[in-house]
Write an enzyme that holds these catalytic residues in place. Structure first.
Site, PDB file in Angstrom:
ATOM      1  N   ASP A  47       0.838  -1.206   0.000  1.00  0.00           N
ATOM      2  CA  ASP A  47       0.000   0.000   0.000  1.00  0.00           C
ATOM      3  C   ASP A  47       0.867   1.248   0.000  1.00  0.00           C
ATOM      4  OD1 ASP A  47      -2.967   1.084   1.073  1.00  0.00           O
ATOM      5  OD2 ASP A  47      -1.278   2.292   1.765  1.00  0.00           O
ATOM      6  N   TYR A  52       2.747  10.028  -0.468  1.00  0.00           N
ATOM      7  CA  TYR A  52       3.908   9.563   0.302  1.00  0.00           C
ATOM      8  C   TYR A  52       5.220   9.892  -0.410  1.00  0.00           C
ATOM      9  CZ  TYR A  52       0.313   6.526   2.488  1.00  0.00           C
ATOM     10  OH  TYR A  52      -0.807   6.029   3.094  1.00  0.00           O
ATOM     11  N   LYS A  81      -3.091   5.769  -4.125  1.00  0.00           N
ATOM     12  CA  LYS A  81      -4.171   6.715  -3.839  1.00  0.00           C
ATOM     13  C   LYS A  81      -3.997   8.000  -4.646  1.00  0.00           C
ATOM     14  CE  LYS A  81      -3.719   4.693   0.686  1.00  0.00           C
ATOM     15  NZ  LYS A  81      -2.299   4.549   0.993  1.00  0.00           N
ATOM     16  N   HIS A 115      -7.658   9.616  -1.588  1.00  0.00           N
ATOM     17  CA  HIS A 115      -6.943   9.599  -0.314  1.00  0.00           C
ATOM     18  C   HIS A 115      -7.699  10.332   0.803  1.00  0.00           C
ATOM     19  CE1 HIS A 115      -2.555   9.091   1.250  1.00  0.00           C
ATOM     20  NE2 HIS A 115      -3.431   8.900   2.213  1.00  0.00           N
TER      21      HIS A 115
END
Ligand code: 1BO
Length: 297
Positions: A47, A52, A81, A115
């Site tokens: 994931d 990120y 996401k 997200h």
């Protein structure tokens, strides 16, 4: 027998591994190494997120892990996401997804999530995800951090019921109302921050259960989530922890002890949409995008 390859059937029939590795707050290089290590030890779900900042490293890790273990693309379940500042109509989201696929070095995503529910754009963005799903670029679509009001609105105004709502979920934040609402609509709850950013590890009830079952506190919590039928992604970059976090299949927590953990709920979130704006992938929660070496051929 339960294990890292045990799956749950999502509402569109796609099988998703119930326990995976998450790479939030991890650099590209650390993500690559953690993903390779996780795949080596049997993890099959990874994931990540555009936010990120580590999709390139995660992608190299996935490809390297597959190569080392002799796996095919369909053996790994990849979630990423759509990030807040890139939400919008189909043309916009479709280009973003292409960029994410290229960063990851993959030609499809297994699960694509919105997200955070950016109020001005989440409906339009979800409609874009519906179209991308119909085009086969993603095998399942869903959301993350959607409360019941936003989820109700999404359900009223869209065609495809989200497969997943990924929420902060751990012993002190059990999202009872969201869990009940989502389950009643066939939406699977998935946990991010399953260990409560480390806080739950020092809870006296968890510590006592760790002693009673001769397990680590993390294993007690992850096993509790497993028995609650919550799909979970847990983060670690350390091989010992990556292995420990997945070693939860040879014991069972009694009903009584499950209840003791259920009673720890304080309904307190560490992080919530209304508390911040989040538009910069290299900002408060992102990592610098680094140059990450490609897989060794
Ligand atoms: C704030 C990020 C939550 C996990 O994706």
């Amino acid at each position: 027998m339960d294990g890292l390859q045990s799956t749950i059937k999502l509402n569109n029939g796609v099988e998703m591994p119930r326990l995976g590795l998450g790479v939030w707050k991890t650099s590209n290089n650390d993500s690559r190494d953690a993903v390779v290590t996780a795949i080596k030890h049997g993890y099959r779900a990874i994931d990540t997120a555009r936010e990120y900042g580590n999709e390139p490293g995660t992608g190299v890790g996935i490809r390297e892990g597959m190569q080392q273990e002799g796996l095919k693309r369909e053996d790994i379940f990849v979630t990423t996401k759509l990030y807040n500042g890139e939400q919008g109509d189909y043309d916009k989201v479709s280009k973003v997804l292409d960029k994410q696929l290229s960063d990851l070095g993959l030609d499809y995503i297994d699960l694509y999530l919105i997200h955070w529910p950016v109020d001005a754009t989440y409906l339009e963005s979800y409609h874009a995800l519906e179209r991308l799903y119909k085009e086969g670029k993603v095998r399942a679509i869903g959301v993350s951090n959607f409360d019941n009001d936003r989820m109700s609105k999404l359900l009223e105004e869209s065609e495809i019921v989200p497969a997943i709502n990924q929420m902060e979920f751990n012993p002190t934040q059990q999202e009872k109302e969201i869990l009940s609402f989502d389950s009643s609509h066939g939406i699977q709850l998935e946990a991010w921050s399953p260990l409560g950013a480390g806080k739950s590890l020092n809870n006296p009830v968890i510590e006592a259960l760790a002693k009673k079952y001769s397990r680590s506190a993390a294993q007690i919590i992850l096993r509790w989530e497993w028995q609650r039928d919550i799909v979970t992604v847990v983060k670690s970059v350390h091989e010992k922890r990556i292995v420990e976090n997945s070693d939860i299949f040879d014991f069972e927590i009694s009903d009584e002890d499950m209840q003791r953990i259920n009673q720890l709920d304080e309904n307190k979130r560490d992080l919530w949409y209304d508390d911040f704006t989040w538009h910069n992938p290299n900002g408060r929660y992102g990592n610098e995008i680094e140059k990450v070496p490609d897989i060794k051929k």
